[in-house]
Design an enzyme around this catalytic site. Structure first.
Site, PDB file in Angstrom:
ATOM      1  CG  ASP A 114      -1.858   1.076   1.379  1.00  0.00           C
ATOM      2  OD1 ASP A 114      -3.064   0.821   1.263  1.00  0.00           O
ATOM      3  OD2 ASP A 114      -1.420   2.231   1.601  1.00  0.00           O
ATOM      4  CB  ILE A 115       0.912   4.358  -2.029  1.00  0.00           C
ATOM      5  CG1 ILE A 115       1.068   3.550  -3.329  1.00  0.00           C
ATOM      6  CG2 ILE A 115       1.758   5.627  -2.080  1.00  0.00           C
ATOM      7  CD1 ILE A 115       0.656   4.290  -4.581  1.00  0.00           C
ATOM      8  CD  GLU A 133      -3.617   3.670  -1.068  1.00  0.00           C
ATOM      9  OE1 GLU A 133      -4.433   2.768  -0.760  1.00  0.00           O
ATOM     10  OE2 GLU A 133      -2.673   4.030  -0.350  1.00  0.00           O
TER      11      GLU A 133
END
Ligand code: GH3
Ligand code: MG
Ligand code: MG
Ligand code: MG
Length: 315
Positions: free
Chosen positions: A195-196, A238
């Site tokens: 995950d960003i 994301e």
């Protein structure tokens, strides 16, 4: 062969040629025991920029098609010494479904039900010799267009529009296949969820378009960082998911660190400024009771990586 075509007719069909000009790399296999007739068909097909391969009978056709992936259309004669058209069509249909490979039977009217028998064996279409060049082209083009349309639809249905990676639906479908194979072979299936970090800030500071660009760029870095045989997809907004087979514990650490540092090292330019992001990763290696259980484990590790300060991986 008595072909009912004048040069004038060939000129007329030149207009059709333009329609499938984009099919420059489409491969067609022509199967006929007559070398002269093969050459004639090859010439007609070359006019349409179709790449032509030739086989003199069914047996040779099967060899060629196995060695040359990407053949979309087979045009086959019925009467041939080694393996006739009917046997070839049946054999091909064991290997390729109708929506992956089109087959057009092409033969003299030797019996009333020949076209029926070829169609029932799995041919997509049939043309009697002699034929009008224009009809030949129409059927060739229609069959190729159908194959390509289906290919496009299938591609669109498995891909994520923003990144070009696999979408969530396909990821889990193919993931289940990998999982079952890993079970059978008693091997690991590395499952990674990433995950960003602080991605909301990217959207807030630079806008959604910049956010989209960051997602695309991270996707690109990730797909460069894994092997062709690994399965990578966009899991959520994301978030990404990767399945890797045949990894030892050490290899997994190396892969995760490579992905982490590659993202960290990248500067994404946007309207004169450079955006830098990091990712957190969670992963698990040993098989659990189900694929979902593995994803849950990886997800729990991702949560720990976030808790631990982000920009890191937890296995
Ligand atoms: P954390 O480090 O805890 O992950 O913080 P975060 O800000 O990244 O938190 P979270 O993962 O909850 O935020 C995801 C955000 O991503 C929220 C959503 O608005 C945004 N987002 C989801 N999908 C897209 C997309 O397709 N494009 C853009 N630009 N933003 C998206
Ligand atoms: Mg023949
Ligand atoms: Mg996030
Ligand atoms: Mg998220």
């Amino acid at each position: 062969y008595l072909l009912k075509n004048s040069p004038h007719e060939i000129d007329q069909v030149a207009t059709l040629v333009r329609r499938i000009d984009h099919n420059r790399h489409v491969r067609v296999l022509v199967v006929d025991d007559s070398r002269a007739f093969r050459a004639y068909l090859a010439k007609l097909l070359n006019l349409h920029h179709l790449q032509v391969l030739e086989a003199k009978d069914g047996r040779e056709a099967l060899d060629i098609i196995k060695d040359h992936p990407g053949i979309e259309l087979v045009i086959t004669d019925y009467c041939m010494p080694e393996m006739d058209g009917l046997a070839l069509v049946s054999a091909l249909r064991q290997l390729y479904p109708r929506f992956e490979l089109a087959i057009i039977g092409l033969s003299e009217q030797s019996s009333v039900d020949l076209s029926l028998r070829l169609l029932k064996s799995g041919a997509n279409d049939f043309i009697y010799k002699p034929f009008l060049v224009e009809e030949f082209y129409c059927r060739v083009i229609q069959n190729i267009e159908q194959i390509e349309l289906i290919r496009t639809i299938r591609d669109v249905s498995v891909r994520d529009y923003l990144t070009g990676l696999y979408n969530r639906r396909y990821l889990f479908e193919a993931g289940e296949t990998l999982y079952a194979a890993a079970r059978r072979r008693h091997i690991n299936l590395a499952t990674v969820i990433l995950d960003i970090d602080h991605f909301k800030r990217v959207n807030d500071n630079y806008g959604h378009l910049a956010g989209d660009r960051v997602i695309r760029e991270v996707a690109r870095i990730l797909s460069f960082g894994v092997r062709q045989s690994d399965l990578i997809g966009r899991y959520g907004g994301e978030e990404f998911c990767i399945f890797l087979t045949g990894l030892e514990s050490n290899d997994l650490e190396i892969v995760l660190e490579r992905l982490r540092s590659a993202v960290e090292a990248t500067r994404i330019s946007h309207e004169g400024t450079e955006i830098q992001v990091t990712i957190s990763l969670g992963a698990t290696l040993n098989l659990a009771d189900s694929l979902q259980a593995m994803i849950d484990r990886a997800d729990a590790c991702l949560y720990q990586a976030k808790q631990g300060g982000r920009n890191r991986f937890v296995i």
